[in-house]
Design a protein around this motif. Structure first.
Motif, PDB file in Angstrom:
ATOM      1  N   ALA A  19     -49.512 -18.697 108.975  1.00 44.65           N
ATOM      2  CA  ALA A  19     -49.335 -20.083 108.542  1.00 44.65           C
ATOM      3  C   ALA A  19     -47.902 -20.503 108.810  1.00 44.65           C
ATOM      4  CB  ALA A  19     -49.656 -20.219 107.057  1.00 44.65           C
ATOM      5  N   TRP A  20     -47.733 -21.630 109.490  1.00 40.95           N
ATOM      6  CA  TRP A  20     -46.408 -22.153 109.803  1.00 40.95           C
ATOM      7  C   TRP A  20     -46.312 -23.566 109.242  1.00 40.95           C
ATOM      8  CZ3 TRP A  20     -49.407 -20.025 113.940  1.00 40.95           C
ATOM      9  CH2 TRP A  20     -49.040 -18.708 114.288  1.00 40.95           C
ATOM     10  N   VAL A  21     -45.213 -23.886 108.598  1.00 45.77           N
ATOM     11  CA  VAL A  21     -45.101 -25.176 107.916  1.00 45.77           C
ATOM     12  C   VAL A  21     -43.763 -25.832 108.214  1.00 45.77           C
ATOM     13  CG1 VAL A  21     -46.603 -24.461 106.018  1.00 45.77           C
ATOM     14  CG2 VAL A  21     -44.134 -24.164 105.798  1.00 45.77           C
ATOM     15  N   GLN A  22     -43.767 -27.148 108.099  1.00 40.02           N
ATOM     16  CA  GLN A  22     -42.566 -27.951 108.000  1.00 40.02           C
ATOM     17  C   GLN A  22     -42.930 -29.153 107.149  1.00 40.02           C
ATOM     18  OE1 GLN A  22     -41.828 -28.530 112.244  1.00 40.02           O
ATOM     19  NE2 GLN A  22     -42.675 -30.593 112.141  1.00 40.02           N
ATOM     20  N   ASP A  23     -41.987 -30.052 106.927  1.00 39.85           N
ATOM     21  CA  ASP A  23     -42.215 -31.115 105.952  1.00 39.85           C
ATOM     22  C   ASP A  23     -43.454 -31.945 106.261  1.00 39.85           C
ATOM     23  OD1 ASP A  23     -40.024 -30.334 104.528  1.00 39.85           O
ATOM     24  OD2 ASP A  23     -38.690 -31.879 105.323  1.00 39.85           O
TER      25      ASP A  23
END
Length: 252
Positions: free
Chosen positions: A28-32
């Motif tokens: 899982a990769w996230v940013q705002d």
């Protein structure tokens, strides 16, 4: 499932789809403004298992995550993908070397809808009844064959519930099913169909409204998916009170 930070862990699409499809998240990769998930998928009757990618958020944000983490997710062949609509265009704007499979057009465009409040009364609801028992489910099955033969939700789905709309002669003219395979999870409405000769009379709106109210007694939201070019269905779901949470493009 890999733990996700807020607000993604409680995002309605993530909550619903992860429960409904039993997501097995390997990365899982996230940013705002975006979430990108790599999912391990079990084999289905019509396709092999393997890796899939699911994006949530803005097309630009998901495109940036795809490029940033391509060395990881592209190390193995990717099967099914679901991305915010416009992700492929955003990738083309960012690079001349769009990674596969996003260098090819999406195969489907669909919208993910949600309802989080009881719909206002809809004309014709007095014609709607829940279809139960062997006889009622047989009627639902026959109506799906006529009204929505491509419907993905089947009458034999465990824990599903079904409603139908009857004319003044007691003949079933419309049907809607609720997929509630995971107790406590948001319902996913499906196989919503109306007898072709009865379309345009509010049948689908009435059955959908009744089913949605039942679903909201079990979970905070009710959801459904719709092909993006189905303008008649869009008018129906909007009338009932559903709103689009994400516009998607998919491939397999």
């Amino acid at each position: 499932m890999t733990a996700l930070p807020e607000p993604w862990a409680s995002h309605p699409l993530v909550v619903t789809e992860s429960a409904h499809h039993g997501w097995d998240v390997s990365d899982a990769w996230v940013q705002d403004d975006a979430l990108l998930l790599r999912l391990r998928r079990a084999a289905l009757p019509d396709e092999p298992g393997g890796l899939g990618l699911y994006g949530v958020g803005t097309p630009d944000g998901v495109a940036r995550l795809l490029l940033r983490h391509a060395p990881v997710w592209a190390a193995e062949p990717v099967g099914r993908t679901t991305m915010p609509r416009g992700t492929r265009a955003a990738l083309r704007a960012l690079t001349d070397a769009v990674p596969a499979p996003f260098d090819q057009p999406a195969q489907g465009a669909w919208d993910w809808f949600m309802l989080d409040h009881a719909p206002a009364p809809v004309a014709g609801e007095e014609h709607v009844e829940e279809l139960t028992g062997a006889e009622g489910l047989a009627e639902a099955r026959a109506e799906i064959t006529l009204a929505h033969p491509m419907g993905e939700l089947g009458v034999d789905e465990p824990r599903s519930r079904w409603w139908g709309w009857r004319d003044d002669d007691g003949v079933l003219r419309g049907v809607v099913g609720a997929d509630r395979r995971v107790p406590g999870a948001p319902w996913v409405l499906g196989s919503i169909g109306t007898d072709p000769a009865w379309r345009g009379r509010g049948v689908a709106a009435a059955t959908t409204a009744v089913a949605a109210r039942a679903g909201l007694q079990e979970a905070p939201i009710v959801t459904l998916g719709m092909y993006a070019d189905n303008d008649a269905a869009r008018r129906t779901y909007t009338r009932v009170g559903f709103v689009v949470v994400q516009e998607n493009e998919s491939s397999r």
